[in-house]
Design a protein around this motif. Structure first.
Motif, PDB file in Angstrom:
ATOM      1  N   UNK A 320      51.712  44.132  28.300  1.00 52.37           N
ATOM      2  CA  UNK A 320      51.568  42.790  28.537  1.00 52.37           C
ATOM      3  C   UNK A 320      52.870  41.914  28.209  1.00 52.37           C
ATOM      4  N   UNK A 321      53.152  40.954  28.975  1.00 50.80           N
ATOM      5  CA  UNK A 321      54.128  39.975  28.707  1.00 50.80           C
ATOM      6  C   UNK A 321      53.691  38.595  28.852  1.00 50.80           C
ATOM      7  N   UNK A 322      54.039  37.746  27.419  1.00 54.32           N
ATOM      8  CA  UNK A 322      53.630  36.544  27.492  1.00 54.32           C
ATOM      9  C   UNK A 322      54.590  35.819  28.140  1.00 54.32           C
ATOM     10  N   UNK A 323      53.800  34.827  28.978  1.00 48.00           N
ATOM     11  CA  UNK A 323      54.771  34.130  29.679  1.00 48.00           C
ATOM     12  C   UNK A 323      55.437  32.662  29.435  1.00 48.00           C
ATOM     13  N   UNK A 324      54.511  32.102  28.792  1.00 52.24           N
ATOM     14  CA  UNK A 324      55.219  30.786  27.927  1.00 52.24           C
ATOM     15  C   UNK A 324      55.410  29.873  28.975  1.00 52.24           C
ATOM     16  N   UNK A 325      54.748  29.891  30.004  1.00 50.47           N
ATOM     17  CA  UNK A 325      54.872  28.846  31.057  1.00 50.47           C
ATOM     18  C   UNK A 325      53.551  29.000  32.195  1.00 50.47           C
ATOM     19  N   UNK A 326      53.237  28.000  33.183  1.00 49.80           N
ATOM     20  CA  UNK A 326      52.207  28.123  33.963  1.00 49.80           C
ATOM     21  C   UNK A 326      52.673  28.788  35.222  1.00 49.80           C
ATOM     22  N   UNK A 327      51.450  29.519  35.733  1.00 49.83           N
ATOM     23  CA  UNK A 327      51.689  30.120  37.235  1.00 49.83           C
ATOM     24  C   UNK A 327      51.003  29.273  38.184  1.00 49.83           C
ATOM     25  N   UNK A 328      51.393  28.841  39.093  1.00 45.67           N
ATOM     26  CA  UNK A 328      50.619  28.271  40.103  1.00 45.67           C
ATOM     27  C   UNK A 328      50.742  29.040  41.413  1.00 45.67           C
ATOM     28  N   UNK A 329      51.897  29.635  41.720  1.00 43.19           N
ATOM     29  CA  UNK A 329      52.049  30.467  42.945  1.00 43.19           C
ATOM     30  C   UNK A 329      51.569  32.207  42.708  1.00 43.19           C
ATOM     31  N   UNK A 330      51.127  32.713  43.582  1.00 44.40           N
ATOM     32  CA  UNK A 330      50.755  34.199  43.310  1.00 44.40           C
ATOM     33  C   UNK A 330      52.126  34.893  43.299  1.00 44.40           C
ATOM     34  N   UNK A 331      52.157  35.801  42.088  1.00 48.56           N
ATOM     35  CA  UNK A 331      53.114  36.778  42.045  1.00 48.56           C
ATOM     36  C   UNK A 331      53.209  37.863  43.071  1.00 48.56           C
ATOM     37  N   UNK A 332      54.170  38.198  43.470  1.00 52.31           N
ATOM     38  CA  UNK A 332      54.444  39.475  44.474  1.00 52.31           C
ATOM     39  C   UNK A 332      54.472  40.877  43.447  1.00 52.31           C
ATOM     40  N   UNK A 333      54.067  42.004  43.890  1.00 50.66           N
ATOM     41  CA  UNK A 333      54.248  43.274  43.323  1.00 50.66           C
ATOM     42  C   UNK A 333      54.834  44.129  44.369  1.00 50.66           C
ATOM     43  N   UNK A 334      56.016  44.649  43.888  1.00 48.42           N
ATOM     44  CA  UNK A 334      56.339  45.887  44.654  1.00 48.42           C
ATOM     45  C   UNK A 334      56.466  47.196  43.794  1.00 48.42           C
ATOM     46  N   UNK A 335      55.721  48.189  44.286  1.00 51.16           N
ATOM     47  CA  UNK A 335      55.467  49.459  43.369  1.00 51.16           C
ATOM     48  C   UNK A 335      55.050  48.910  42.018  1.00 51.16           C
ATOM     49  N   UNK A 336      55.834  48.795  40.872  1.00 56.48           N
ATOM     50  CA  UNK A 336      55.500  48.673  39.726  1.00 56.48           C
ATOM     51  C   UNK A 336      56.340  47.268  39.082  1.00 56.48           C
ATOM     52  N   UNK A 337      56.763  46.716  39.849  1.00 54.79           N
ATOM     53  CA  UNK A 337      57.883  45.534  39.434  1.00 54.79           C
ATOM     54  C   UNK A 337      56.932  44.263  39.953  1.00 54.79           C
ATOM     55  N   UNK A 338      56.660  43.319  39.177  1.00 49.72           N
ATOM     56  CA  UNK A 338      56.014  41.963  39.350  1.00 49.72           C
ATOM     57  C   UNK A 338      57.099  41.018  39.447  1.00 49.72           C
TER      58      UNK A 338
END
Length: 615
Positions: A320-338
């Protein structure tokens, strides 16, 4: 004297084994400027030492040429070791665990990892702008911080930066932010108090409340669990300051038994200074002449732990990675990179539990990221950015207004609509982007452009009208997506969205007052408590995330819930290469052994957010 010394070391060993379950910290073995002393200042061993260690069984001191047991009989051959935990050291990018007079590697860390601390074999440190935690060579969590240094004390980890962030690491695999304090430079936890220093004074906290008492800062904050040491002063558990006849540079606690409060892991009387001979542990015959007053030192080489490939368990949290910011738009995932967009205008590329790079725009990002020939990012700075997979800008284009909806991509062109309602078709030429056409629709689109198999472009404006190319065709209201299979749009009910499996069968998510009804085709399929934020169709399962942050893994055939977990402020899910990615306050990666399946298996078509009928 020699016999008495041996008896006391035997006593140390036996007591530690017999009474370890009921031990308390009381007293300390302390490194001073020219000796090892106990808490009363009694000299245990004279000499210059860089640090001390304690493995729960015996004590060690660190010298430049190695690590020695306190009796001087065993030398662990690790040069220039630096203590990073009670019984952990680092040297030449390797981290060693010291135990039973031996050393074993628990990990090799990158040279960029700084301020290393270790707890329960978990290695934590600062790498760039992140705190990273390793377990058996694999990153299990990371978080973005502004800190440059870390301090571990008991079950607490503090990151010092513009603020002092206090984390609970009683279970280091699952770090928890306890609270935030003002900017300080040093920390220790003793007798229920959080002690901080700004370099001149020591401030004590109980939770968030700061005590009125302050103490002078005389040196690094150290604790045996009960008392706080700073240079030549000690502050007791009842907050009484006492002066010491020595200056504490480092320490490890001396253990006492809870029942009789007598010292159990007892340090010996002052050890006689001798010039011992050194013997490597090998099969070579020892030809040295031994003196009766010069005990032989047994030299132990550290053991190297062979790297192992860990097979993940089903539904195991991988990182897990703590973002410390808000996400409004959906991330994209290619293989195992987000590729994760944040409200503050940054995009993080996350893989293997760590932010690999960060790209910063000049304003906020509320739209999804799309991955095609480049990573495509749009922002409220009116700009489309094309960034390569190393985080380097390939090109950018300025459009006619803010961009609140992410791009579509069909393998040939990029499609972007601005809040002014202008629809742009852009050709990615590698190092530059070229506008091939543009036209006006109505303003404030509520969903991204959707592209049919023949390249027809659909958008829904702020009023709810569906546009096909330049014409408004029908009213569809406020919907969350518009799947296209070949040339056919799937229109959802108000505030809902639709996914389409590999047979063309639709799964429509219909929001109700306190639940979400899922229709498969025209028939009721499932009812989920709460509002569904996002979902993905896999070959075996469905993955559903609700507005409470709870997500479900549901077998498509039996409808049984196979697994659930909760991510705070969870917004989006993606499925790729056998892993489920969940995004909220944290980006999490779970092993699920499944891959996406369907003609429109995700909110925006696929895990790359193409939002087009071409796959």
């Amino acid at each position: 004297m020699q016999g008495r010394k041996h008896i006391r070391f035997l006593k140390l060993f036996l007591y530690t084994i017999l009474f370890l379950p009921s031990l308390l910290f009381s007293g300390a073995l302390i490194v001073s400027s020219n000796s090892l002393v106990d808490e009363a200042g009694n000299v245990i061993k004279s000499g210059t030492f860089s640090d001390v260690l304690y493995d729960g069984m015996q004590y060690y001191y660190i010298a430049s040429d190695g690590i020695y047991t306190l009796d001087g009989k065993t030398k662990i051959d690790i040069r220039n070791a630096q203590r990073v935990g009670m019984n952990y050291v680092t040297s030449a990018n390797k981290v060693y665990k010291i135990s039973n007079g031996k050393a074993a590697t628990i990990g090799t860390v990158p040279s960029t990892l700084q301020s290393i601390v270790v707890k329960d074999d978990y290695i934590m440190g600062i790498d760039g702008s992140q705190v990273v935690c390793y377990d058996e060579g694999t990153i299990v969590w990371s978080m973005v911080v502004s800190a440059k240094t870390l301090k571990l004390s008991g079950d607490y980890l503090v990151a010092f930066g513009t603020q002092s962030q206090l984390f609970n690491v009683s279970n280091p695999k699952y770090v928890k932010l306890e609270r935030t304090y003002p900017s300080y430079k040093d920390y220790a936890f003793f007798s229920g108090y959080h002690a901080f220093s700004d370099g001149t004074k020591i401030y004590l906290y109980k939770g968030n409340a700061r005590l009125s008492s302050t103490f002078p800062y005389k040196g690094q904050l150290l604790t045996d669990g009960n008392n706080l040491y700073s240079g030549n002063i000690v502050i007791t558990s009842d907050l009484i300051q006492k002066d010491q006849k020595f200056t504490a540079k480092s320490l490890v606690p001396v253990i006492t038994n809870e029942e009789d409060t007598s010292t159990v892991a007892e340090v010996p009387d002052k050890i006689e200074e001798t010039q011992p001979t050194v013997s490597n542990q090998s099969n070579q015959p020892d030809t040295s002449v031994q003196s009766t007053t010069q005990p032989e030192i047994s030299v132990v080489k550290p053991s190297e732990k062979a790297p192992t490939t860990k097979e993940p368990k089903l539904y195991e949290l991988i990182w897990k990675v703590v973002i410390n910011d808000e996400i409004f738009g959906k991330p994209a995932v290619k293989e195992t990179t987000a590729y994760v967009p944040t409200l503050k205008g940054s995009v993080f590329a996350i893989s293997d539990g760590k932010i690999q790079w960060t790209f910063k725009t000049s304003f906020v990002i509320v739209a999804h990221v799309t991955v095609g020939n480049n990573v495509y990012i749009v922002s409220w700075d009116d700009t489309v950015y094309a960034v390569n997979e190393k985080g380097q800008l390939s090109w950018k284009l300025k459009l006619d207004g803010d961009i609140s909806q992410g791009p579509a991509w069909d393998g040939y062109y990029l499609y972007v609509v601005t809040d002014n309602g202008t629809m742009y078709t852009i050709k990615d030429l590698g190092k530059s982007g070229s506008m091939t056409s543009s036209y006006r629709t109505a303003s404030y689109p509520v969903i991204p452009p959707s592209v049919s198999l023949s390249g027809k472009i659909y958008v829904v404006d702020g009023v709810g009208n569906l546009w096909r190319e330049k014409e408004s065709t029908t009213f569809v209201g406020k919907i969350k997506n518009l799947p296209l299979v070949s040339e056919n749009p799937y229109v959802s009910q108000q505030l809902g969205f639709t996914l389409v499996d590999e047979t063309g069968l639709s799964y429509e998510f219909v929001p109700m007052q306190k639940e979400t009804q899922i229709l498969r085709g025209k028939s009721a399929f499932l009812t989920i408590s709460g509002q569904v934020n996002d979902a993905v169709i896999g070959k075996k399962n469905m993955y559903i995330l609700t507005d409470s942050g709870k997500f479900y893994v549901i077998d498509k055939e039996s409808k049984k819930t196979l697994f659930t977990d909760t991510v705070q402020n969870g917004r989006y899910v993606s499925l790729s290469n056998g892993y489920l990615f969940v995004f909220g306050n944290e980006a999490r990666c779970y092993y699920v052994g499944d891959t996406p399946s369907g003609l429109w298996n995700s909110l925006y078509g696929n895990s790359l957010n193409w939002n087009s009928a071409i796959k």
